[in-house]
Design a protein around this motif. Sequence first.
Motif, PDB file in Angstrom:
ATOM      1  N   ALA A  27     -38.920  36.797  13.157  1.00  0.00           N
ATOM      2  CA  ALA A  27     -37.586  37.387  13.029  1.00  0.00           C
ATOM      3  C   ALA A  27     -37.598  38.457  11.959  1.00  0.00           C
ATOM      4  CB  ALA A  27     -36.548  36.314  12.686  1.00  0.00           C
TER       5      ALA A  27
ATOM      6  N   GLY B 187     -31.359  40.127  10.412  1.00  0.00           N
ATOM      7  CA  GLY B 187     -30.507  39.053  10.928  1.00  0.00           C
ATOM      8  C   GLY B 187     -31.190  37.702  10.951  1.00  0.00           C
TER       9      GLY B 187
ATOM     10  N   ALA C 282     -29.963  33.643  12.150  1.00  0.00           N
ATOM     11  CA  ALA C 282     -30.587  33.111  13.366  1.00  0.00           C
ATOM     12  C   ALA C 282     -31.365  31.838  13.069  1.00  0.00           C
ATOM     13  CB  ALA C 282     -31.499  34.168  13.987  1.00  0.00           C
TER      14      ALA C 282
ATOM     15  N   THR D  23     -33.928  37.965  16.495  1.00  0.00           N
ATOM     16  CA  THR D  23     -33.366  39.254  16.143  1.00  0.00           C
ATOM     17  C   THR D  23     -34.289  40.075  15.239  1.00  0.00           C
ATOM     18  OG1 THR D  23     -31.486  40.293  15.002  1.00  0.00           O
ATOM     19  CG2 THR D  23     -32.140  38.122  14.232  1.00  0.00           C
TER      20      THR D  23
ATOM     21  N   GLN E  73     -34.598  35.245  21.920  1.00  0.00           N
ATOM     22  CA  GLN E  73     -33.154  35.238  21.717  1.00  0.00           C
ATOM     23  C   GLN E  73     -32.503  36.290  22.617  1.00  0.00           C
ATOM     24  OE1 GLN E  73     -31.851  36.181  17.739  1.00  0.00           O
ATOM     25  NE2 GLN E  73     -29.723  35.605  18.153  1.00  0.00           N
TER      26      GLN E  73
ATOM     27  N   PRO F 147     -30.707  39.283  23.837  1.00  0.00           N
ATOM     28  CA  PRO F 147     -30.389  40.512  23.096  1.00  0.00           C
ATOM     29  C   PRO F 147     -28.906  40.680  22.805  1.00  0.00           C
ATOM     30  CG  PRO F 147     -31.996  40.976  24.822  1.00  0.00           C
ATOM     31  CD  PRO F 147     -31.535  39.550  25.034  1.00  0.00           C
TER      32      PRO F 147
ATOM     33  N   GLU G  41     -26.873  38.520  21.882  1.00  0.00           N
ATOM     34  CA  GLU G  41     -26.478  37.696  20.739  1.00  0.00           C
ATOM     35  C   GLU G  41     -27.150  38.150  19.452  1.00  0.00           C
ATOM     36  OE1 GLU G  41     -26.249  32.902  20.103  1.00  0.00           O
ATOM     37  OE2 GLU G  41     -28.245  33.775  20.307  1.00  0.00           O
ATOM     38  N   ALA G  42     -28.278  38.826  19.556  1.00  0.00           N
ATOM     39  CA  ALA G  42     -29.055  39.190  18.372  1.00  0.00           C
ATOM     40  C   ALA G  42     -28.301  40.174  17.489  1.00  0.00           C
ATOM     41  CB  ALA G  42     -30.390  39.799  18.799  1.00  0.00           C
ATOM     42  N   ALA G  43     -28.444  40.005  16.179  1.00  0.00           N
ATOM     43  CA  ALA G  43     -27.833  40.950  15.239  1.00  0.00           C
ATOM     44  C   ALA G  43     -28.392  42.352  15.478  1.00  0.00           C
ATOM     45  CB  ALA G  43     -28.090  40.497  13.802  1.00  0.00           C
TER      46      ALA G  43
ATOM     47  N   ALA H  38     -30.985  44.036  18.449  1.00  0.00           N
ATOM     48  CA  ALA H  38     -31.594  43.643  19.722  1.00  0.00           C
ATOM     49  C   ALA H  38     -32.961  44.262  19.985  1.00  0.00           C
ATOM     50  CB  ALA H  38     -30.655  44.010  20.873  1.00  0.00           C
TER      51      ALA H  38
END
Length: 200
Positions: free
Chosen positions: A21, A24, A28, A137, A160, A162, A164-166, A168
């Motif tokens: 990660a 973000g 996550a 993210t 994750q 995209p 929802e990801a902080a 993407a």
Amino acid sequence: MTPTTPPPPGAPRAEAVVIGASAGAVDALSALLPTLPADYPLPVMVVVHVPPDKKSVMAELFRNKCRMTVREAEDKEPLVPGTVYFAPPDYHLLVEPDRRLSLSSEEPVHYSRPAIDVLFESAADAFGAGLVGVVLTGASSDGAGGLRAVCAAGGGALVQHPDEAAVATMPRAALAACPKASVMYLEQIAARLRDLGRRP
């Protein structure tokens, strides 16, 4: 897909989890790691892009949130189930063929050290189909090549969603590199990881 979707029938038994990660990451990871039980039967290795010139607080932060043991990885230590290992700042984290951890100060990959690709690729060599890779993210393409290596070795690949990801960029790059990866929201990833720990 529901949050409790189990691993596909016939999937190899998981032996280890690697997570990558960047931007973000704290939020996550906070949706994943604290949901795992203290007796989780797999080791979990995590690379988060952190500035090289600052002491990382990731292990300390998650030690206070998690039921699993959380520590910063040390060179040559053996992997232990029920433990989360964070890569230290300015070192690549790798898994040796004998499944010990190692730290490297080789050149940055995708401008990052630690790099997600380095962990994922070395862990795929060590664990093969027993590895599960998770890309969350982030703002670079780091993790895409590593997840491709996990898929090529027969391991499981979770990305994750995209939406929802902080940021993407990283999930999208991972999905482009590994189209067979399962696209999941964090709640679903957490449930899948718990299911992996309950498999006989």
